[in-house]
Motif scaffolding. Structure first.
Motif, PDB file in Angstrom:
ATOM      1  N   ARG A   1     -39.835   0.687  14.811  1.00 15.44           N
ATOM      2  CA  ARG A   1     -40.213  -0.516  14.055  1.00 15.44           C
ATOM      3  C   ARG A   1     -39.327  -0.672  12.822  1.00 15.44           C
ATOM      4  NH1 ARG A   1     -45.401   1.442  15.025  1.00 15.44           N
ATOM      5  NH2 ARG A   1     -46.287   0.411  16.839  1.00 15.44           N
TER       6      ARG A   1
ATOM      7  N   ARG B   1     -33.447  -6.985  11.657  1.00 17.49           N
ATOM      8  CA  ARG B   1     -33.838  -8.295  11.138  1.00 17.49           C
ATOM      9  C   ARG B   1     -33.175  -8.541   9.775  1.00 17.49           C
ATOM     10  NH1 ARG B   1     -38.609  -8.066  12.507  1.00 17.49           N
ATOM     11  NH2 ARG B   1     -38.582  -9.577  14.159  1.00 17.49           N
TER      12      ARG B   1
ATOM     13  N   GLU C   1     -39.055  -8.083  23.894  1.00 19.17           N
ATOM     14  CA  GLU C   1     -39.067  -9.505  23.537  1.00 19.17           C
ATOM     15  C   GLU C   1     -38.559  -9.723  22.111  1.00 19.17           C
ATOM     16  OE1 GLU C   1     -39.357 -13.586  23.849  1.00 19.17           O
ATOM     17  OE2 GLU C   1     -39.192 -12.018  25.352  1.00 19.17           O
ATOM     18  N   GLU C   2     -38.976  -8.875  21.204  1.00 19.20           N
ATOM     19  CA  GLU C   2     -38.535  -9.016  19.814  1.00 19.20           C
ATOM     20  C   GLU C   2     -37.017  -8.858  19.685  1.00 19.20           C
ATOM     21  OE1 GLU C   2     -39.982  -7.513  15.415  1.00 19.20           O
ATOM     22  OE2 GLU C   2     -40.673  -6.422  17.192  1.00 19.20           O
TER      23      GLU C   2
ATOM     24  N   PHE D   1     -40.574  -3.368  22.504  1.00 21.92           N
ATOM     25  CA  PHE D   1     -39.633  -4.060  21.633  1.00 21.92           C
ATOM     26  C   PHE D   1     -38.735  -5.060  22.374  1.00 21.92           C
ATOM     27  CE2 PHE D   1     -40.752  -0.099  19.573  1.00 21.92           C
ATOM     28  CZ  PHE D   1     -41.120  -0.548  18.310  1.00 21.92           C
TER      29      PHE D   1
ATOM     30  N   VAL E   1     -35.989  -2.041  13.875  1.00 19.14           N
ATOM     31  CA  VAL E   1     -36.056  -3.472  14.136  1.00 19.14           C
ATOM     32  C   VAL E   1     -36.115  -4.239  12.812  1.00 19.14           C
ATOM     33  CG1 VAL E   1     -37.412  -5.314  15.223  1.00 19.14           C
ATOM     34  CG2 VAL E   1     -37.015  -3.157  16.445  1.00 19.14           C
ATOM     35  N   GLU E   2     -36.825  -3.713  11.814  1.00 20.60           N
ATOM     36  CA  GLU E   2     -36.826  -4.331  10.483  1.00 20.60           C
ATOM     37  C   GLU E   2     -35.405  -4.365   9.914  1.00 20.60           C
ATOM     38  OE1 GLU E   2     -39.482  -2.133   7.943  1.00 20.60           O
ATOM     39  OE2 GLU E   2     -41.231  -2.614   9.172  1.00 20.60           O
TER      40      GLU E   2
ATOM     41  N   VAL F   1     -35.187 -11.940  21.125  1.00 26.85           N
ATOM     42  CA  VAL F   1     -35.197 -13.068  20.193  1.00 26.85           C
ATOM     43  C   VAL F   1     -34.175 -12.854  19.082  1.00 26.85           C
ATOM     44  CG1 VAL F   1     -36.605 -14.263  18.451  1.00 26.85           C
ATOM     45  CG2 VAL F   1     -37.565 -13.770  20.726  1.00 26.85           C
ATOM     46  N   LEU F   2     -34.094 -11.645  18.535  1.00 24.01           N
ATOM     47  CA  LEU F   2     -33.103 -11.362  17.489  1.00 24.01           C
ATOM     48  C   LEU F   2     -31.683 -11.560  18.019  1.00 24.01           C
ATOM     49  CD1 LEU F   2     -34.594  -8.206  15.735  1.00 24.01           C
ATOM     50  CD2 LEU F   2     -34.414 -10.516  14.788  1.00 24.01           C
TER      51      LEU F   2
ATOM     52  N   SER G   1     -32.192   0.255  16.998  1.00 24.23           N
ATOM     53  CA  SER G   1     -32.734  -0.956  17.616  1.00 24.23           C
ATOM     54  C   SER G   1     -32.052  -1.265  18.945  1.00 24.23           C
ATOM     55  CB  SER G   1     -32.593  -2.142  16.659  1.00 24.23           C
ATOM     56  OG  SER G   1     -31.234  -2.382  16.356  1.00 24.23           O
TER      57      SER G   1
END
Length: 159
Positions: free
Chosen positions: A12, A19, A147-148, A145, A15-16, A151-152, A82
Motif C-alpha cells: 500500500r 501515486r 485495478e488500482e 492492487f 502504491v502511495e 488506473v495509475l 508497485s
C-alpha cells in the motif's frame, strides 16, 4: 505465494509512492526496502520525468542498501514495489544481493495494458525478474492492487 498483512501494508505504501510520483508528473512507480524486523529502511518513487531513465526507485534502493547494509542484512531485507522490476532494476537487485521481492503489478500486466491502450513498448524488453536474476525470491502480482495499478498506469501512459 503467501502474501501477509505486513506485505499488503508495505505494498500500500508503494502504491502511495507511485501515486505521489504521478502527481509530481512522473511515472507511477514506488518502492520500499524493509528490514526483517519490519522497519522501513528506505523508500523512493520514480524520478525519470527530467530525462534520466535510470532514476527508478529500485536502483535507488540497491545503491542505498550497498552503501548502508552488510551483505547479510541486504539478503535478509525485502523490497516491496508497485510494479515488477524492469531488467535494469532486477540486475541492480541481483548485484546488490538483496532478498525477497514483492510486487503489486507485473511487467506482463503492464505490457498487456499498454498494448490495449495502443501505447508502444519501451526500449527494454519487459522480462520477468527471474529471467534476469534466476535465484531471486519473487512474489507477485498481488490481485488486490491490480485495478488500482491499472488506473495509475492508464492515467500516465494512455494519453
Amino acid at each position: 505465494m503467501t502474501i501477509t498483512e505486513t506485505d499488503l501494508k508495505h505494498l500500500r505504501r508503494c502504491v502511495e509512492l507511485a501515486r505521489k510520483a504521478l502527481a509530481d508528473g512522473d511515472e507511477p512507480f514506488g518502492s520500499v526496502l524493509v528490514s526483517p524486523g519490519g522497519e522501513v529502511l528506505f523508500e523512493d518513487h520514480n524520478r525519470v520525468k527530467d530525462g534520466n531513465a535510470m532514476l527508478h526507485p529500485e536502483i535507488a534502493i540497491s545503491r542505498w542498501a550497498v552503501d548502508n547494509l552488510a551483505r547479510g542484512e541486504r539478503a535478509a531485507a525485502t523490497v516491496y514495489t508497485s510494479g515488477e522490476h524492469c531488467p535494469m532494476c532486477a540486475a541492480s537487485h541481483g548485484w546488490a544481493g538483496l532478498g525477497r521481492i514483492v510486487f503489486a503489478a507485473s511487467s506482463a500486466q503492464l505490457g498487456r495494458w499498454l498494448e490495449q491502450w495502443g501505447v508502444p513498448q519501451g526500449p527494454v524488453a519487459p522480462l520477468p525478474i527471474t529471467t534476469v536474476v534466476p535465484a531471486a525470491w519473487v512474489e507477485g502480482p498481488v490481485p488486490e492492487f491490480e485495478e488500482e495499478m491499472r488506473v495509475l498506469y492508464r492515467t500516465c501512459f494512455a494519453k
